[in-house]
Write an enzyme that holds these catalytic residues in place. Structure first.
Site, PDB file in Angstrom:
ATOM      1  N   HIS A  33       0.833  -1.203   0.000  1.00 54.42           N
ATOM      2  CA  HIS A  33       0.000   0.000   0.000  1.00 54.42           C
ATOM      3  C   HIS A  33       0.871   1.257   0.000  1.00 54.42           C
ATOM      4  CE1 HIS A  33      -2.395  -3.336   1.553  1.00 54.42           C
ATOM      5  NE2 HIS A  33      -3.459  -2.698   1.133  1.00 54.42           N
ATOM      6  N   HIS A 267      -3.994   3.069  -3.419  1.00 55.22           N
ATOM      7  CA  HIS A 267      -4.182   2.500  -2.081  1.00 55.22           C
ATOM      8  C   HIS A 267      -3.474   1.168  -1.900  1.00 55.22           C
ATOM      9  CE1 HIS A 267      -6.075   1.095   1.620  1.00 55.22           C
ATOM     10  NE2 HIS A 267      -6.301  -0.034   0.983  1.00 55.22           N
ATOM     11  N   GLU A 415     -18.922  -5.035  23.352  1.00 56.19           N
ATOM     12  CA  GLU A 415     -18.114  -6.261  23.420  1.00 56.19           C
ATOM     13  C   GLU A 415     -16.850  -6.151  22.558  1.00 56.19           C
ATOM     14  OE1 GLU A 415     -21.298  -6.186  22.493  1.00 56.19           O
ATOM     15  OE2 GLU A 415     -22.374  -7.049  24.196  1.00 56.19           O
ATOM     16  N   HIS A 478     -29.872 -15.709  22.387  1.00 61.76           N
ATOM     17  CA  HIS A 478     -28.919 -15.657  23.494  1.00 61.76           C
ATOM     18  C   HIS A 478     -28.280 -17.012  23.799  1.00 61.76           C
ATOM     19  CE1 HIS A 478     -30.640 -11.739  23.871  1.00 61.76           C
ATOM     20  NE2 HIS A 478     -29.989 -11.456  24.982  1.00 61.76           N
TER      21      HIS A 478
END
Lengths: 669, 669
Positions: A33, A267, A415, A478
């Site tokens: 890059h 890039h 989290e 969950h």
């Protein structure tokens, strides 16, 4: 450093050297890059030459400034700076960019080269890890700095990209950093308006300045190619000790490249030899020379390094005086750095286990209290589930902006940032031993950060509670069915699912000894009775991954299970023995550790001949055949769970002793 | 609806009914979250009674307002509203809260009850999924609305919590929503200052208002218990069609509970019968009655429902007129809703495959062009890796705030929001068939959203490119070794790793036919030659998961592989045959699909007797024993990768044909 005043010509020479080293590294590798290093060379030059506190001879100097290249794809910028400023990284290393076992891998990897503070590349991670480092420093300041001696008074700098700022993990960490007033954090945003798909306007038009102000950050906006402006912004940000700082540096990707400046094409691919020649011509550079460092540049960076040595020496004097005046503090610091474990660790932790039926998350909570007594660097918290994860250290305060002397971290419902912050805490030269908790199912949210802990070989402990479907009523959103297995697939992450209090303590003991990687503890929401061990329970058994819990003379059937299902296996044993079978029960808290044992040991626990084997786990079945083979039976849950009381789920999913026994008998037919 | 003017007493009665139904549901289950429904009952009442456009008899009415309970733990609030407003959800269903196979699971689950628009509970997901719904509506507006008839002109409402706003996925989605000027999005933030660990001040002190303004949102702050203020804010937000709206409603958790209001203890556990009695006394409620709905309340909500029916009827008239005036549009809409696949889908997609050696990501890019021609609902994009993932539809415009008629979405570097937005697009009554791309390794960032797609049985396609270590120089941070396996563990997610162009097209065909769950395509960065099929390649083979590619008479050794390693297996076959072995090569693009085949089919491909088996995969080995047994050989990569050119990695990791052959021969000894 303010004494060194390079003239404009020398400055240009230095910046051009940085740019060319970077893009020539990419060119030689024909991969990498180039755009970002060219765009940020000015910033990097000003930061390193005027501000960054470092000692390349002692790259682990405790009070060095930390520099995090969150935009890790710009690795050649970092490598070039490290090579120029005297780190143990040569021009040959730069030429070896992205080659096998080089010090200069494609993205900066912790431990590959000195001066690389953390592994970056997956966007947002460096940003959030730096927040962890800043918290760590604040914690160390609260513990060790004295009115006379600031042992810890450095900064955490980072270069962050558009991609970093778009990632949710960085947003979470930015909010936390603002909440905690992390004035030791200074991030420079490479605002180059270009991402891989094109102009940032394609997907990113928020007001970054205003967003960071909303988080409580100090912000400045500058032209990222204007050296006095860069220096002024850094100075202002360093002076701002009450808030984290974001310097929004408007830059041009591939700055100075005639055909690639401001182009997305710069890039992620080499610019090509022709373009590099054009760039060199524009710079009045010797076109035929590669990796050329003018003598004046070498000399200038040497003088930077020498000048910066005085910071180090001054600190050393402070440190010596501080050590003499505060021998207890000095001893404590050394202990924390060495991660010394007390000799009586095992009996101490085994001793706190509750003998009654308790959830393993509750047993873990008891163990945590004792570890906190024994290990001063032990600290952690939860993503807002401390009461459920049992992660609170009761005799310690909470970390807050006003007080970093505590040990309880409140990560909020973040989290992913928790995972990255834990990495930052662990990376603080090993002084801290961090843990973090959430429900097992939400390990998905932080998986990218867990992976980096494993890759960086960092000692982090995850307290994942509410395992399997047996958390009950909260339902399939969950209930983890695949997470225990999915975590086991991450290389260098040890996963342990204990079956009772003793195994929980043993799992923690393993985690404390495992200093070259993270450990995930998989704990139950529901109560589990203590397992009766006719012979003494040996802590080492858990470290073997699997061991015989109950046996028969010449067993014809082995039941293997982990966690709560071990109790089912024990109960099923009784039923099956009444049917004339001779049963062995194996507790297997860690498939991974078991598979690391000798073939002889594995065979002694689960012989592959003359015996049938049934594995029982309230989760996906996919991993068990690697231990018990494909011809044996795995009783598991290869579907999502359901919302209902745990007892009902046990009936419906076939996880009662009778159901298990029936299923086994049917299979044996 | 503005015509119905309930008096203050009736309003109180309604709100109290909502509150009590919710907390009694929790109490009866002895599990759940009573605090949030009490705190948000006022907001819910005002929204449903005055604004929400719905028809409980036709819950899938295309132009209904969508309501998303992002704070899914407050499910009893939603269930109570649905029951009161005439949906097919009875008081008995409320009494069955959190019980086996009830319509009222612990967290709202899509398909369990009418009126539940998406599964929520994992925080942040509902927020980001709603953004997907809003994009979907804008896309449908651009395609189907005419100057005379606004077929799509509804809103997407959501209730979001502190937790939602802290989660990174919501931050990513909020930035994207602001970028796209989603004026059809109205979120109400339950700003109750309480999380599980205590006051939000423990971890959350950012200026939410300012943050959302920075994203480009319209914001209002109100007292969330003041009905006129709630109504005014909703009215203002509905009128604001240029920007998404956030209504920051300061509320009190467990509002009206004498002992639990403003307490974290009210968040996640039943309040207890005693407290419920106190609450009832305070409300002048019949204390001994449970799940009591006063007649006036029933009557009022009936009148709301009836009154709201006029919206539906008016729309029906518009729809009829529009259908007559624009039969082509009506036909197109029906086709999109029915997800009709053209009869010549298979030859059409197989026909575009390039016969030269191409990366499977490139082949996928070709297939995408053809699918876009055939399926009008097909749309998607990448998390800023479109040029690498080959996800751009070339003959379509990009979605932007000014133009939603395109099909290319630019998610930015926001993988997690991409995952949730894809869910929202798919949930738009099946009109759209969305896909999203990123590098396979970054599937970790979006795993929680992928899981929800699988749980909700939504047709989403993931284009995960740059699989295995063979992406080369970017190094271990970008090299997936465990992700292919880890994705396979998610129930109802089909994962396919094709070996060449033909398999890639077949994988896409499978994904288009798989309308009850997501499909993940695992694609190579590197070029792979087309596999020669002596007999015609049958598309159905890929749907079988594994099939014989090359065979010998009575083979003594089977080589099984997927993706790029199939070519290695073929090359190793040649070497091993020279050593006197008789080799079969099996291509196994999907272990999961293979395991779903009949035992007879599986045995016909990989017989478990008289044959040894070697699996070859440049990733973790853990899953192969479930197909080939534990006694056979798996040649894999049970460690992190490394930065180097792909060819060097192949040598170092033993993934050349010669290395494979040698390893097999050694093992056979």
């Amino acid at each position: 450093m303010k004494s060194l005043k390079p003239d404009q010509k020398l400055v240009e020479l230095c910046v051009n050297t940085i740019k060319l080293l970077a893009i020539e590294g990419v060119q030689k590798a024909n991969s990498g890059h180039p755009g970002m290093p060219m765009g940020m060379a000015d910033v990097a030059f000003v930061l390193w030459s005027q501000f960054l506190k470092f000692n390349p001879q002692v790259p682990t100097w405790l009070n060095r400034d930390r520099f995090v290249l969150s935009a890790g794809h710009g690795s050649m910028l970092l490598y070039s700076m490290l090579a120029l400023t005297g780190y143990d990284l040569t021009l040959d290393d730069l030429k070896n960019f992205r080659q096998w076992e080089s010090k200069t891998p494609g993205h900066p990897e912790f431990k590959c080269a000195p001066g690389v503070e953390t592994t970056t590349g997956p966007l947002g991670q460096g940003f959030a890890t730096g927040v962890g480092m800043a918290i760590a420093e604040k914690m160390m300041q609260a513990r060790f700095n004295t009115p006379e001696h600031a042992i810890f008074d450095h900064k955490i700098f980072a270069i962050v990209s558009d991609g970093d700022l778009m990632e949710g993990v960085a947003a979470e960490a930015a909010s936390l950093a603002g909440h905690l007033d992390l004035g030791n954090l200074i991030y420079i945003y490479d605002d180059n308006h270009i991402t891989i798909e094109g102009n940032t306007a394609l997907s990113f038009s928020e007001n970054v300045d205003q967003r960071f102000q909303a988080y409580g950050w100090h912000t400045t906006t500058i032209n990222g190619h204007d050296h006095p402006a860069i220096a002024a912004a850094l100075k202002e940000s360093i002076a701002e000790t009450n808030r984290p700082s974001l310097i929004i540096a408007r830059t041009h990707i591939a700055h100075g490249s005639p055909n690639f400046q401001d182009k997305a094409a710069s890039h992620g691919a080499a610019l090509g030899q022709a373009e590099i020649e054009l760039i060199k011509q524009k710079m009045n550079w010797p076109v035929t020379e590669s990796f050329h460092v003018p003598a004046e540049v070498t000399q200038f960076f040497n003088s930077v390094k020498d000048e910066r040595l005085t910071d180090y020496q001054t600190w050393q004097e402070h440190f010596r005086a501080w050590s003499q005046n505060h021998p207890n503090l000095a001893k404590l610091l050394a202990e924390m750095q060495n991660k010394t474990l007390p000799e009586d660790l095992e009996p101490a932790l085994m001793g706190v286990i509750d003998e009654s039926a308790q959830a393993t998350r509750a047993q873990s909570g008891k163990v945590i209290q004792k570890i906190a007594e024994l290990l001063p660097g032990f600290c952690g918290g939860s993503a807002d589930l401390a009461p459920s994860n049992n992660t609170l250290i009761k005799n310690a305060r909470s970390i807050s902006k006003a007080d970093f002397s505590g040990r309880n971290l409140h990560f909020g419902i973040r989290e992913h940032a928790m995972g990255a912050v834990l990495n930052g805490l662990a990376l603080y030269d090993g002084c801290l031993l961090p843990y973090g908790g959430t429900f097992l199912v939400f390990s998905d949210y932080m998986r990218a950060a867990i992976r980096l802990a494993a890759l960086m070989e960092q000692q982090v402990v995850y307290v994942f509670t509410h395992d399997s479907i047996f958390l009950g009523e909260d339902g399939p959103t969950h209930q983890s069915v695949e997470h225990y297995a999915a975590l086991q697939l991450i290389p260098n992450l040890t996963v342990i699912r204990p079956a009772d209090g003793a195994e929980t303590a043993a799992a923690w003991i393993y985690a404390l000894k495992n200093q070259t990687g993270p450990t995930a503890l998989i704990l139950s929401r529901q109560k589990l009775p203590p397992i009766h061990h006719p012979n003494h329970f040996d802590v080492g058994k858990v470290a073997h991954g699997g061991f015989i819990l109950a046996d028969s003379d010449k067993p014809d059937l082995i039941l293997v299970a982990s966690g709560s299902e071990v109790h089912l296996a024990m109960a099923a044993k009784n039923i099956l023995e009444k049917e004339g079978h001779k049963i062995r029960v194996v507790s297997m808290p860690s498939l991974k550790l078991f598979k690391q044992q000798t073939q002889a040991y594995q065979q002694s626990v689960i012989p592959t001949t003359n015996c049938q084997v049934v594995a029982i786990e309230a989760g996906v079945t996919d991993l068990w055949p690697s231990v018990i083979g494909a011809d044996n039976l795995v009783i598991g849950v290869d579907r999502f769970g359901a919302s209902a009381p745990a007892g009902v789920l046990a009936e419906k999913f076939g996880f009662t002793a009778q159901h298990i026994a029936n299923r086994v008998l049917e299979w044996l037919k």
